[in-house]
Design a protein around this motif. Sequence first.
Motif, short mmCIF file in Angstrom:
data_model
loop_
_atom_site.label_atom_id
_atom_site.label_comp_id
_atom_site.label_asym_id
_atom_site.label_seq_id
_atom_site.Cartn_x
_atom_site.Cartn_y
_atom_site.Cartn_z
N ALA A 25 0.83 -1.20 0.00
CA ALA A 25 0.00 0.00 0.00
C ALA A 25 0.86 1.25 0.00
O ALA A 25 0.53 2.25 -0.66
CB ALA A 25 -0.92 -0.01 1.21
N VAL A 26 1.97 1.20 0.72
CA VAL A 26 2.91 2.34 0.73
C VAL A 26 3.47 2.56 -0.67
O VAL A 26 3.59 3.69 -1.15
CB VAL A 26 4.04 2.09 1.74
N LEU A 27 3.82 1.46 -1.33
CA LEU A 27 4.34 1.55 -2.70
C LEU A 27 3.34 2.26 -3.61
O LEU A 27 3.70 3.15 -4.38
CB LEU A 27 4.64 0.14 -3.21
N ASN A 28 2.08 1.87 -3.51
CA ASN A 28 1.04 2.50 -4.34
C ASN A 28 0.87 3.98 -4.00
O ASN A 28 0.63 4.81 -4.88
CB ASN A 28 -0.29 1.78 -4.14
N GLU A 48 18.34 1.46 6.68
CA GLU A 48 19.24 2.58 6.95
C GLU A 48 18.70 3.50 8.05
O GLU A 48 19.29 4.54 8.34
CB GLU A 48 19.44 3.40 5.67
N GLY A 49 17.58 3.11 8.66
CA GLY A 49 17.04 3.88 9.77
C GLY A 49 16.25 5.11 9.39
O GLY A 49 15.99 5.96 10.24
N LEU A 50 15.83 5.20 8.12
CA LEU A 50 15.06 6.36 7.69
C LEU A 50 13.61 6.26 8.12
O LEU A 50 12.90 7.27 8.22
CB LEU A 50 15.13 6.52 6.17
N VAL A 51 13.11 5.08 8.34
CA VAL A 51 11.74 4.86 8.76
C VAL A 51 11.70 3.59 9.60
O VAL A 51 12.50 2.67 9.39
CB VAL A 51 10.80 4.74 7.53
N LYS A 62 4.05 -2.75 8.96
CA LYS A 62 2.84 -1.93 8.94
C LYS A 62 3.25 -0.47 9.13
O LYS A 62 3.85 -0.10 10.14
CB LYS A 62 1.86 -2.35 10.04
N PHE A 63 2.94 0.36 8.14
CA PHE A 63 3.37 1.75 8.12
C PHE A 63 2.24 2.69 8.49
O PHE A 63 1.11 2.52 8.02
CB PHE A 63 3.88 2.13 6.72
N SER A 64 2.54 3.69 9.31
CA SER A 64 1.57 4.72 9.64
C SER A 64 1.61 5.82 8.57
O SER A 64 2.51 5.85 7.72
CB SER A 64 1.90 5.34 11.00
N ALA A 65 0.64 6.73 8.62
CA ALA A 65 0.63 7.85 7.70
C ALA A 65 1.89 8.69 7.88
O ALA A 65 2.45 9.24 6.91
CB ALA A 65 -0.62 8.70 7.91
N HIS A 66 2.37 8.81 9.13
CA HIS A 66 3.60 9.55 9.40
C HIS A 66 4.79 8.87 8.73
O HIS A 66 5.67 9.54 8.16
CB HIS A 66 3.84 9.64 10.91
N ASP A 67 4.82 7.53 8.77
CA ASP A 67 5.91 6.80 8.12
C ASP A 67 5.93 7.09 6.62
O ASP A 67 6.99 7.30 6.02
CB ASP A 67 5.73 5.29 8.33
N VAL A 68 4.76 7.09 6.00
CA VAL A 68 4.67 7.32 4.55
C VAL A 68 5.11 8.74 4.21
O VAL A 68 5.84 8.96 3.24
CB VAL A 68 3.23 7.06 4.04
N GLU A 69 4.70 9.71 5.00
CA GLU A 69 5.10 11.09 4.74
C GLU A 69 6.60 11.26 4.93
O GLU A 69 7.26 11.98 4.17
CB GLU A 69 4.35 12.04 5.68
N ARG A 70 7.17 10.57 5.91
CA ARG A 70 8.62 10.66 6.13
C ARG A 70 9.36 10.03 4.95
O ARG A 70 10.38 10.56 4.50
CB ARG A 70 8.99 9.96 7.44
N LEU A 71 8.86 8.91 4.45
CA LEU A 71 9.47 8.29 3.28
C LEU A 71 9.44 9.27 2.09
O LEU A 71 10.42 9.38 1.34
CB LEU A 71 8.74 7.01 2.91
N ALA A 72 8.32 9.95 1.93
CA ALA A 72 8.20 10.92 0.84
C ALA A 72 9.22 12.04 1.00
O ALA A 72 9.83 12.50 0.02
CB ALA A 72 6.78 11.49 0.79
N GLN A 73 9.42 12.50 2.24
CA GLN A 73 10.41 13.55 2.48
C GLN A 73 11.81 13.06 2.13
O GLN A 73 12.60 13.78 1.54
CB GLN A 73 10.36 13.98 3.95
N VAL A 74 12.11 11.83 2.51
CA VAL A 74 13.42 11.24 2.21
C VAL A 74 13.64 11.21 0.70
O VAL A 74 14.69 11.63 0.19
CB VAL A 74 13.52 9.82 2.79
N GLU A 90 19.73 12.36 9.74
CA GLU A 90 20.09 13.27 10.83
C GLU A 90 19.26 14.55 10.76
O GLU A 90 18.84 15.08 11.80
CB GLU A 90 21.59 13.59 10.75
N HIS A 91 19.03 15.04 9.55
CA HIS A 91 18.24 16.27 9.38
C HIS A 91 16.80 16.05 9.83
O HIS A 91 16.25 16.85 10.61
CB HIS A 91 18.28 16.72 7.93
N LEU A 92 16.16 14.97 9.37
CA LEU A 92 14.76 14.71 9.72
C LEU A 92 14.61 14.44 11.21
O LEU A 92 13.63 14.87 11.84
CB LEU A 92 14.22 13.54 8.90
#
Length: 245
Positions: A25-28, A48-51, A62-74, A90-92
């Motif tokens: 679902a995250v991929l989609n 790599e510890g980004l999410v 299982k990813f939360s909406a916050h996880d998906v938004e963080r992935l998008a930021q990355v 480190e920045h995030l």
Amino acid sequence: MFQTPSGGAGQGAAVTESGLMSIGAVLNALRDEFPDITISKIRFLESEGLVEPRRTPAGYRKFSAHDVERLAQVLRMQRDHYLPLKVIREHLDAVERGEAVALPRVGRQRDGETVPESAEAPTVARIGRDELLATAGIDDQELKEWESYGLLAPLPDGAYDAEAVTVASLVVQLGRFGIEPRHLRVMKAAADREAGLVDQVVAPLKRHRNPQTRAHAEARTKELAGLAVKLHAALVQTALGVRLP
């Protein structure tokens, strides 16, 4: 914010009643903005510890909406600023702690313009081979091919300078238009000739006995390099009869 998809092919595309999303679902959810995203890439970013997605008793992510938004930021920071993953993490993390931190810079930005020096925006100077591969989305064999054409070259310790991220990203983008690395040898040869001309001009300053004069050579090199890049771009645009925004 990304909207949770209602469904998709395969068990990986399911969304739980709690709003948590499977990796499919995250991929989609990410694919519209990032067409090249893959499940392997998401797993790599996790490693790599980004999410840090939750895990079911059976071990499914299982990813939360916050996880998906963080992935998008990355992914945006990789795409738009060519930043190494360690720097992005480190920045995030600092932002999420509420710290006021400037976005680091590396090489040139997407528009080709050099970012002005700033004490509040530290420059990333080096990147490891594995991270360069991950950032560019290529495998080791492709990188070796690029190196054979002189497009990239590792430092003596095997790492790469920050500009390698920019070069790799641009080579990938040109590849989407059918321009292969072997076709870029002419660009590399032209760049080497331009660099040789600049070096010829500043060589007397570099050899000067006065330390201040030698230090001035670096500033003069940057200035001349910037002018050479602008002239090269203008000549290409003139030859093609186009004008870039």
